[in-house]
Design a protein around this motif. Structure first.
Motif, mmCIF file in Angstrom:
data_model
loop_
_atom_site.group_PDB
_atom_site.id
_atom_site.type_symbol
_atom_site.label_atom_id
_atom_site.label_comp_id
_atom_site.label_asym_id
_atom_site.label_seq_id
_atom_site.Cartn_x
_atom_site.Cartn_y
_atom_site.Cartn_z
ATOM 1 N N CYS A 36 7.269 -11.376 1.334
ATOM 2 C CA CYS A 36 6.900 -12.130 0.768
ATOM 3 C C CYS A 36 7.336 -13.898 -0.163
ATOM 4 O O CYS A 36 8.678 -12.858 -0.037
ATOM 5 C CB CYS A 36 5.808 -12.005 -0.439
ATOM 6 S SG CYS A 36 5.102 -12.341 -1.456
ATOM 7 N N THR A 38 7.938 -14.250 -2.845
ATOM 8 C CA THR A 38 8.779 -13.575 -3.779
ATOM 9 C C THR A 38 9.808 -12.981 -3.868
ATOM 10 O O THR A 38 10.664 -12.926 -4.561
ATOM 11 C CB THR A 38 7.038 -12.227 -4.500
ATOM 12 O OG1 THR A 38 6.194 -13.650 -5.023
ATOM 13 C CG2 THR A 38 7.832 -12.692 -6.149
ATOM 14 N N HIS A 55 7.206 -5.722 -2.885
ATOM 15 C CA HIS A 55 5.770 -5.351 -3.758
ATOM 16 C C HIS A 55 4.316 -5.245 -2.296
ATOM 17 O O HIS A 55 2.944 -4.501 -3.260
ATOM 18 C CB HIS A 55 5.754 -5.846 -4.573
ATOM 19 C CG HIS A 55 5.755 -7.138 -4.059
ATOM 20 N ND1 HIS A 55 6.222 -8.164 -3.881
ATOM 21 C CD2 HIS A 55 4.733 -7.776 -3.612
ATOM 22 C CE1 HIS A 55 6.149 -9.756 -3.870
ATOM 23 N NE2 HIS A 55 4.586 -9.588 -3.626
ATOM 24 N N GLU A 56 4.896 -5.630 -1.163
ATOM 25 C CA GLU A 56 3.486 -5.534 -0.284
ATOM 26 C C GLU A 56 4.089 -3.961 0.507
ATOM 27 O O GLU A 56 4.509 -3.900 1.548
ATOM 28 C CB GLU A 56 3.577 -6.540 0.717
ATOM 29 C CG GLU A 56 3.241 -7.773 0.404
ATOM 30 C CD GLU A 56 3.017 -9.388 0.396
ATOM 31 O OE1 GLU A 56 2.804 -8.867 2.219
ATOM 32 O OE2 GLU A 56 3.535 -10.809 -0.184
ATOM 33 N N GLU A 138 -2.451 -6.349 -0.434
ATOM 34 C CA GLU A 138 -1.955 -6.857 -1.414
ATOM 35 C C GLU A 138 -2.182 -9.007 -1.359
ATOM 36 O O GLU A 138 -2.788 -8.977 -2.763
ATOM 37 C CB GLU A 138 0.014 -6.702 -2.037
ATOM 38 C CG GLU A 138 -0.081 -6.537 -3.674
ATOM 39 C CD GLU A 138 0.604 -8.182 -3.656
ATOM 40 O OE1 GLU A 138 0.215 -9.097 -5.314
ATOM 41 O OE2 GLU A 138 0.989 -9.265 -2.393
HETATM 42 ZN ZN ZN Z 1 4.198 -11.337 -2.830
#
Ligand code: ZN
Ligand code: ZN
Length: 316
Positions: A36, A38, A55-56, A138
């Protein structure tokens, strides 16, 4: 244990110590991860990040006291709350001031052979949802957060600015939840993806002024908020979905004169996202630009950073 490592702007794959799940945590094997924006920002050194990102993800639970989770495919909410502070007690765990965040703040991320998260953060992936779709849970939840924050009535016109990954998901989610969504983008090819989910895509030279009661800025650019403000009718709402680093240049006069409401919006509930994924009406496959094995993470990150790339997946 093989893991992706970010440090000083570079991406590598190195051996790290195997994580040991703390009490209440499950241990998972990575099946698939999504890169992502981020993650790209962490690579560029925002938040002074150094460590394992990601985090995904979709994982398979290999260790858990909860027998219902063991061996199952799961997705996980990324905020790891303390559970005891005033915010947590009020049910606002995503705002716990002591929280760690998977792959972002004080907790190793998902781009590794194994990862851990609190069992209470995990959600079973419904069997009918393929892994390549579940990996979007997410960001779809982040899009759903708007529905928890702003009342959008059936058939109401909503403008979404930005045809990047998040803009495409937001436009689709709002359309599936019965808004009439106008997606303002720059790339015919991208806007067309959201059109599959009933969004009205628009590529225009000049954005309309005072035309919408609700406008969502998902441009990811500092100019987006100003544009969103000028597109919004008096007493309307601007949802801020772009995380822009540093101050943004915004004239507050039109916000005050038009009595606009600005709503900041971040992560959302997975409970809201999973039913949408089950409908299979989100065009997600079209949003996958590329896939790489975990060992090819440096290549995957540079691919993700190329202009025009949508989602890049990492296979565990
Ligand atoms: Zn993300
Ligand atoms: Zn807390």
């Amino acid at each position: 244990l093989r893991a992706v490592w970010l440090e000083d702007g570079s991406v590598s794959v190195r051996n790290v110590r195997e994580p040991r799940p703390a009490s209440g945590f499950a241990l998972m094997r990575l099946i698939c991860g999504g890169i992502c924006n981020t993650d790209l920002e962490l690579q560029r050194g925002y938040y002074g990040f150094r460590g394992v990102p990601g985090h995904e993800f979709v994982g398979e639970v290999v260790e858990s006291v909860n027998t219902k989770l063991r061996g199952r495919r799961v997705v996980g909410e990324i905020n790891i709350a303390c559970g005891t502070c005033a915010w947590c007690r009020r049910g606002l765990r995503r705002h716990c001031p002591a929280r760690a965040v998977l792959g972002i703040v004080r907790h190793p991320g998902a781009f590794a052979g194994l990862l851990t998260l609190p069992e209470r953060n995990l959600h079973l992936v419904p069997p009918e949802v393929p892994t390549e779709q579940a990996v979007f849970t997410e960001p779809v939840a982040a899009a759903c957060e708007i529905l928890d924050q702003v009342r959008i009535s059936r058939g109401q016109q909503v403008a979404v600015l930005g045809d990047g990954k998040l803009g495409l998901l937001i436009a689709q989610v709002l359309a599936l939840r019965h808004a009439r969504v106008h997606l303002y983008g720059r790339h015919r090819r991208k806007v067309r993806i959201a059109e599959k989910a009933g969004v009205d895509g628009r590529i225009v030279k000049r954005l309309p002024r005072s035309a919408y009661e609700i406008t969502v800025d998902a441009t990811g650019s500092p100019a987006g908020l100003r544009q969103a403000v000028s597109m919004t009718m008096p007493r309307g709402t601007v949802v801020m979905k772009s995380t822009v680093h540093g101050p943004v240049d915004l004239d507050s006069a039109p916000v005050i004169v038009n009595e606009l409401t600005l709503v900041g919006s971040r992560c959302g509930r997975f409970e809201a996202a999973l039913p949408l994924l089950k409908t299979k009406r989100l065009a997600l496959r079209e949003m996958i630009s590329d896939e790489f094995p975990l060992d090819k993470a440096p290549l995957a990150f540079s691919r993700a950073a190329e202009r025009g790339t949508l989602k890049v997946l990492l296979r565990g």
